[in-house]
Design a protein around this motif. Structure first.
Motif, short mmCIF file in Angstrom:
data_model
loop_
_atom_site.label_atom_id
_atom_site.label_comp_id
_atom_site.label_asym_id
_atom_site.label_seq_id
_atom_site.Cartn_x
_atom_site.Cartn_y
_atom_site.Cartn_z
N CYS A 175 0.86 -1.16 -0.19
CA CYS A 175 -0.04 -0.27 -0.11
C CYS A 175 0.87 1.23 0.01
O CYS A 175 0.23 2.46 0.01
N GLY A 176 2.05 1.20 0.08
CA GLY A 176 3.22 2.32 -0.11
C GLY A 176 2.95 3.10 1.40
O GLY A 176 2.93 4.44 1.33
N ILE A 177 2.69 2.68 2.39
CA ILE A 177 2.36 3.27 3.37
C ILE A 177 3.78 3.93 4.02
O ILE A 177 4.65 3.33 4.10
N GLU A 178 3.76 5.16 4.46
CA GLU A 178 4.90 5.84 4.79
C GLU A 178 4.92 6.49 6.39
O GLU A 178 3.87 6.97 6.56
N GLY A 179 5.87 6.74 7.04
CA GLY A 179 5.90 7.51 8.21
C GLY A 179 7.36 7.59 8.80
O GLY A 179 8.14 7.02 8.31
N ASP A 180 7.45 8.58 9.77
CA ASP A 180 8.87 8.57 10.13
C ASP A 180 8.97 8.15 11.81
O ASP A 180 10.08 8.12 12.39
N ILE A 181 7.91 7.83 12.35
CA ILE A 181 8.03 7.37 13.73
C ILE A 181 7.16 5.98 13.77
O ILE A 181 5.78 5.95 13.30
N LEU A 182 7.43 4.84 14.41
CA LEU A 182 6.41 3.62 14.34
C LEU A 182 6.36 3.24 15.66
O LEU A 182 7.21 3.56 16.74
N PHE A 183 5.36 2.72 16.05
CA PHE A 183 4.75 2.20 17.27
C PHE A 183 4.06 0.76 16.98
O PHE A 183 3.43 0.72 15.98
N ALA A 184 4.73 -0.23 17.83
CA ALA A 184 4.21 -1.54 17.31
C ALA A 184 3.89 -2.39 18.83
O ALA A 184 4.63 -2.41 19.69
N CYS A 185 2.90 -3.18 18.37
CA CYS A 185 2.84 -4.21 19.39
C CYS A 185 2.29 -5.44 18.64
O CYS A 185 1.27 -5.59 18.07
N GLY A 186 2.68 -6.76 19.17
CA GLY A 186 2.29 -7.82 18.60
C GLY A 186 3.00 -9.13 18.93
O GLY A 186 4.27 -9.00 19.77
N PRO A 187 3.07 -10.18 18.11
CA PRO A 187 4.04 -11.30 18.49
C PRO A 187 5.52 -10.83 18.02
O PRO A 187 5.87 -9.95 17.33
N THR A 188 6.42 -11.64 18.75
CA THR A 188 8.01 -11.27 18.66
C THR A 188 8.45 -11.43 17.19
O THR A 188 9.19 -10.22 16.97
N PRO A 189 8.07 -12.25 16.39
CA PRO A 189 8.44 -12.21 15.02
C PRO A 189 8.02 -10.71 14.38
O PRO A 189 8.96 -10.36 13.35
N MET A 190 6.86 -10.44 14.60
CA MET A 190 6.60 -9.15 14.06
C MET A 190 7.39 -8.03 14.50
O MET A 190 7.60 -7.07 13.47
N LEU A 191 7.58 -8.13 15.51
CA LEU A 191 8.16 -6.91 16.35
C LEU A 191 9.96 -7.06 15.97
O LEU A 191 10.30 -5.87 15.45
N ARG A 192 10.35 -8.08 15.75
CA ARG A 192 11.71 -8.27 15.18
C ARG A 192 11.87 -7.55 13.73
O ARG A 192 12.69 -7.15 13.38
N ALA A 193 10.73 -8.09 12.89
CA ALA A 193 10.63 -7.41 11.61
C ALA A 193 10.53 -6.10 11.35
O ALA A 193 11.15 -5.43 10.66
N ILE A 194 9.79 -5.47 12.49
CA ILE A 194 9.45 -4.11 12.41
C ILE A 194 10.75 -3.23 13.00
O ILE A 194 11.17 -2.25 12.23
N LYS A 195 11.40 -4.06 13.82
CA LYS A 195 12.83 -3.41 14.25
C LYS A 195 13.70 -3.31 13.18
O LYS A 195 14.24 -2.28 13.01
N GLN A 196 13.70 -4.30 12.39
CA GLN A 196 14.72 -4.39 11.32
C GLN A 196 14.35 -3.12 10.29
O GLN A 196 15.18 -2.49 9.78
N TYR A 197 12.98 -3.36 10.09
CA TYR A 197 12.51 -2.28 8.92
C TYR A 197 12.84 -1.01 9.51
O TYR A 197 13.31 -0.04 8.68
N ALA A 198 12.77 -0.75 10.84
CA ALA A 198 12.99 0.59 11.33
C ALA A 198 14.57 1.14 10.98
O ALA A 198 14.88 2.26 10.59
N LYS A 199 15.10 0.02 11.32
CA LYS A 199 16.88 0.18 11.29
C LYS A 199 17.18 0.51 9.79
O LYS A 199 17.91 1.47 9.58
N GLU A 200 16.68 -0.16 8.94
CA GLU A 200 17.02 0.05 7.46
C GLU A 200 16.56 1.35 6.92
O GLU A 200 17.20 1.71 6.10
N ASN A 201 15.50 1.73 7.63
CA ASN A 201 14.86 3.03 6.99
C ASN A 201 15.57 4.09 7.78
O ASN A 201 14.89 5.26 7.57
N GLY A 202 15.96 4.17 9.07
CA GLY A 202 16.59 5.22 9.77
C GLY A 202 15.21 5.78 10.62
O GLY A 202 15.28 6.97 10.80
#
Ligand code: FES
Length: 253
Positions: A175-202
């Motif tokens: 969906c081409g969703i963009e943002g500059d600050i992320l908040f997440a709650c969910g299962p550990t694999p999801m959080l791990r992936a979001i952490k990685q996504y945040a890191k890659e995109n600064g």
């Protein structure tokens, strides 16, 4: 400050398969609660001494709303309760989201996965900036309609029955969703992936961690997770999810 109170249930319903909501009026807990915090709910059955940590889904005056999955004996007992009955509850516990530092100019993406969705609702309500809300389900939806009032909602389902087929990050890409600050709650694999996504995109990123808890107040160390920084309390690379968390800056874990 946390309080232990006897609260009275004002509403209790099953809102999806094995997912229950309960609203109860409190004397002090709701007044002090912030999004991202949780409460410890005690069983009325004396043989189960440990409370169940359940995140706060809504705060309305002196009333708190929790939404939880009935998985074990404790939560299954709560699921049988109805309006007018009472329960012991301690809270608010944990740090919650520090939204006072989020300026109106920010563009936030809120991620909720499974039973990590409920705490994002009060955050979505209180966070005063542009928001994209990405909710991930296995199949059956719940609470998604209530998010519509607070931002643009995107869905992801594992079976593709609603929104993007896949996980929340598949929805971000699709969906081409963009943002500059992320908040997440969910299962550990999801959080791990979001952490990685945040890191890659600064991107700045806050994760609400789920750990098994016992005392819920920082005393037993049942809930520690590895952190990059040394904890003031234990002088080791640990954070107590119930006390220093559950919300943690993704760079710190
Ligand atoms: Fe006891 Fe966190 S649950 S220290």
């Amino acid at each position: 400050m946390a309080y232990r109170e006897k609260v009275t249930i004002v509403r209790a319903d099953e809102i999806a398969t094995d997912i229950y909501e309960m609203c109860f009026s409190t004397e002090n807990i709701a007044k002090e609660a912030k999004p991202g915090q949780f409460v410890s709910v005690y069983s009325n059955d004396g043989s189960r001494l440990l409370p169940r940590p359940i995140s706060i889904c809504g705060i309305e005056g002196d009333t708190l709303r929790i939404v939880y999955r009935a998985v074990g004996k404790g939560t299954q007992e709560f699921a049988t309760m109805h309006a007018g009955q009472t329960l012991e509850v301690q809270g608010p516990l944990g740090n919650g989201y520090d939204i006072s530092k989020v300026s109106k100019e920010r563009k936030a993406i809120l991620f909720g996965g499974g039973i990590g969705i409920p705490p994002m609702l009060e955050l979505a309500k209180q966070l005063d900036c542009e928001k994209s809300i990405v909710l991930g389900y296995r199949d059956e939806l719940f609470l998604n309609d209530e998010f519509e009032a607070y931002g643009k909602v995107y869905l992801a389902t594992e079976d593709g029955s609603a929104g993007t087929k896949g996980n929340v990050l598949d929805a971000v890409k699709a969906c081409g969703i963009e943002g500059d600050i992320l908040f997440a709650c969910g299962p550990t694999p999801m959080l791990r992936a979001i952490k990685q996504y945040a890191k890659e995109n600064g991107l700045e990123c806050y994760l609400s961690l789920e750990e098994k808890m016992a005392c819920g107040i920082g005393a037993c160390l049942a809930c520690v997770c590895k952190s990059t920084q040394v904890d003031d309390h234990s002088k080791v690379h640990n954070k107590r999810v119930c006390k220093e968390g559950p919300v943690i800056n993704a760079e710190e874990v």
